[in-house]
Design a protein around this motif. Structure first.
Motif, mmCIF file in Angstrom:
data_model
loop_
_atom_site.group_PDB
_atom_site.id
_atom_site.type_symbol
_atom_site.label_atom_id
_atom_site.label_comp_id
_atom_site.label_asym_id
_atom_site.label_seq_id
_atom_site.Cartn_x
_atom_site.Cartn_y
_atom_site.Cartn_z
ATOM 1 N N ALA A 97 -41.395 -42.137 -15.473
ATOM 2 C CA ALA A 97 -42.410 -43.044 -14.934
ATOM 3 C C ALA A 97 -42.419 -44.365 -15.696
ATOM 4 C CB ALA A 97 -43.788 -42.382 -14.994
ATOM 5 N N GLU A 98 -42.227 -44.309 -17.006
ATOM 6 C CA GLU A 98 -42.164 -45.536 -17.803
ATOM 7 C C GLU A 98 -40.960 -46.388 -17.402
ATOM 8 O OE1 GLU A 98 -42.219 -44.650 -21.951
ATOM 9 O OE2 GLU A 98 -44.159 -43.625 -21.869
ATOM 10 N N LEU A 99 -39.837 -45.740 -17.088
ATOM 11 C CA LEU A 99 -38.653 -46.473 -16.641
ATOM 12 C C LEU A 99 -38.900 -47.123 -15.278
ATOM 13 C CD1 LEU A 99 -35.881 -43.932 -17.708
ATOM 14 C CD2 LEU A 99 -36.282 -46.196 -18.699
ATOM 15 N N LEU A 100 -39.587 -46.402 -14.394
ATOM 16 C CA LEU A 100 -39.937 -46.981 -13.096
ATOM 17 C C LEU A 100 -40.822 -48.211 -13.274
ATOM 18 C CD1 LEU A 100 -40.650 -43.756 -11.017
ATOM 19 C CD2 LEU A 100 -38.906 -45.465 -10.491
ATOM 20 N N TYR A 101 -41.783 -48.119 -14.172
ATOM 21 C CA TYR A 101 -42.670 -49.246 -14.452
ATOM 22 C C TYR A 101 -41.879 -50.414 -15.033
ATOM 23 C CZ TYR A 101 -46.597 -51.948 -16.243
ATOM 24 O OH TYR A 101 -47.507 -52.951 -16.505
ATOM 25 N N LEU A 102 -40.952 -50.107 -15.926
ATOM 26 C CA LEU A 102 -40.116 -51.139 -16.531
ATOM 27 C C LEU A 102 -39.361 -51.932 -15.461
ATOM 28 C CD1 LEU A 102 -38.902 -52.346 -19.182
ATOM 29 C CD2 LEU A 102 -37.171 -50.542 -19.067
ATOM 30 N N GLY A 103 -38.798 -51.218 -14.496
ATOM 31 C CA GLY A 103 -38.063 -51.894 -13.441
ATOM 32 C C GLY A 103 -38.958 -52.627 -12.460
ATOM 33 N N HIS A 104 -40.170 -52.093 -12.238
ATOM 34 C CA HIS A 104 -41.087 -52.693 -11.268
ATOM 35 C C HIS A 104 -41.837 -53.889 -11.846
ATOM 36 C CE1 HIS A 104 -44.007 -53.060 -8.038
ATOM 37 N NE2 HIS A 104 -44.984 -52.972 -8.936
ATOM 38 N N ALA A 105 -42.368 -53.727 -13.053
ATOM 39 C CA ALA A 105 -43.218 -54.765 -13.648
ATOM 40 C C ALA A 105 -42.450 -55.693 -14.576
ATOM 41 C CB ALA A 105 -44.375 -54.116 -14.407
ATOM 42 N N LEU A 124 -33.065 -57.168 -17.541
ATOM 43 C CA LEU A 124 -33.927 -57.280 -16.367
ATOM 44 C C LEU A 124 -33.779 -58.660 -15.737
ATOM 45 C CD1 LEU A 124 -37.169 -55.768 -17.973
ATOM 46 C CD2 LEU A 124 -35.562 -54.564 -16.479
ATOM 47 N N SER A 125 -33.159 -58.730 -14.572
ATOM 48 C CA SER A 125 -33.086 -59.984 -13.821
ATOM 49 C C SER A 125 -34.450 -60.311 -13.240
ATOM 50 C CB SER A 125 -32.067 -59.878 -12.690
ATOM 51 O OG SER A 125 -30.768 -59.648 -13.191
ATOM 52 N N LEU A 126 -34.851 -61.573 -13.339
ATOM 53 C CA LEU A 126 -36.123 -62.037 -12.816
ATOM 54 C C LEU A 126 -35.876 -63.075 -11.719
ATOM 55 C CD1 LEU A 126 -38.060 -62.569 -16.186
ATOM 56 C CD2 LEU A 126 -38.008 -60.525 -14.758
ATOM 57 N N PRO A 127 -36.911 -63.455 -10.986
ATOM 58 C CA PRO A 127 -36.733 -64.519 -9.987
ATOM 59 C C PRO A 127 -36.308 -65.833 -10.648
ATOM 60 C CG PRO A 127 -38.782 -63.322 -9.621
ATOM 61 C CD PRO A 127 -38.242 -62.849 -10.937
ATOM 62 N N ASP A 128 -35.739 -66.718 -9.869
ATOM 63 C CA ASP A 128 -35.338 -68.052 -10.324
ATOM 64 C C ASP A 128 -34.308 -68.010 -11.443
ATOM 65 O OD1 ASP A 128 -37.053 -69.271 -8.487
ATOM 66 O OD2 ASP A 128 -38.743 -69.129 -9.873
#
Length: 256
Positions: A97-105, A124-128
């Protein structure tokens, strides 16, 4: 977004780097040893290798990981490395669950470095085209930054600026010099390649202090509130780098 700059913000508690202009190619080129395995955070590709315990895609083997890093079609990348496949089976539902949160948030709940996975990185790729990376060993980041700054210089500067046109022979930046910039990185530093200058045999790269902690900036990277605090200087005659500090107080205020 501007291609002629590199932005670095450092959060020292978790060894988090928020960056712009540092590519996956820079990251891969700086690694002396590729990870054995990558755990890709969702979304999940049902046609790719899948770990049944976590439900996440995996990439294993040096050749496969090199291909993954070099695939220009994969713009969005979110992953962390792990030592052995057996370790994935030991992850608890809470850790998954922590890994899912890491990828989502795009941020960590607990430590981004998992004892069971023995990971050295989180990417972690972010927008822009912004990127968050966590480094277990911060020295690895300075190797990546070295590759990125050299690449930007080689792409930006015309051949006529280089002695004997030896564009590919630009020397590595001493990591001691890059570590000296750490106090500026804490509040955000910008390497402005659009303002690179040539003075005699020296190439000068301006470094601006942004004073914007974890602020995602837009196209207006530079304005009147930003101050040039240093220059990264490459002396072609001796093929060495040095740091020319303009504002000593900025470097001193974040020392710890």
């Amino acid at each position: 977004m501007n291609a002629d700059l590199v932005y670095v913000h450092l959060e020292t508690v978790s060894n988090l780097i928020l960056s712009y202009g540092i590519s996956t190619r820079d990251f891969a080129s700086a690694l002396k040893r590729f990870p054995n395995h990558l755990l890709l955070l969702p979304p999940v590709d049902p046609d790719a290798a899948l770990d049944t315990h976590t439900g996440f895609n995996t990439v294993s083997g040096t050749e496969e990981i090199q291909t993954y890093f070099s695939d220009k079609r994969k713009i969005a990348r979110k992953w962390l490395d792990f030592r052995q496949s057996l370790y994935l089976e030991q992850l608890t539902p809470q850790e998954i669950a922590e890994l899912l949160y890491l990828g989502h948030a795009n941020t960590h709940l607990a430590s981004p470095f998992y004892y069971k996975l023995q990971n050295d990185y989180v990417y972690l790729s972010l927008p822009d085209q912004m990127v968050k990376t966590y480094y277990r060993h911060l020295d690895h980041f300075y190797k990546v930054l070295n590759h990125s700054l050299k690449r930007h210089l080689q792409e930006k500067i015309p051949d006529t600026w280089f002695l004997f046109r030896r564009r590919a022979s630009v020397a590595d930046i001493d990591p001691v010099i890059l570590r000296q910039l750490q106090p500026v990185f804490i509040d955000g530093a910008l390497f402005a390649f659009q303002e690179v200058g040539l003075r005699q045999r020296e190439i000068h790269i301006p470094i601006y202090y942004l004073n914007s902690r974890l602020k995602i900036v837009d196209d207006e990277w530079l304005n009147a509130s930003q101050e040039k605090v240093a220059e990264l200087v490459y002396d072609q005659s001796v093929q060495k780098w040095r740091l020319s500090v303009i504002n000593e107080s900025i470097f001193a205020q974040n020392l710890f």
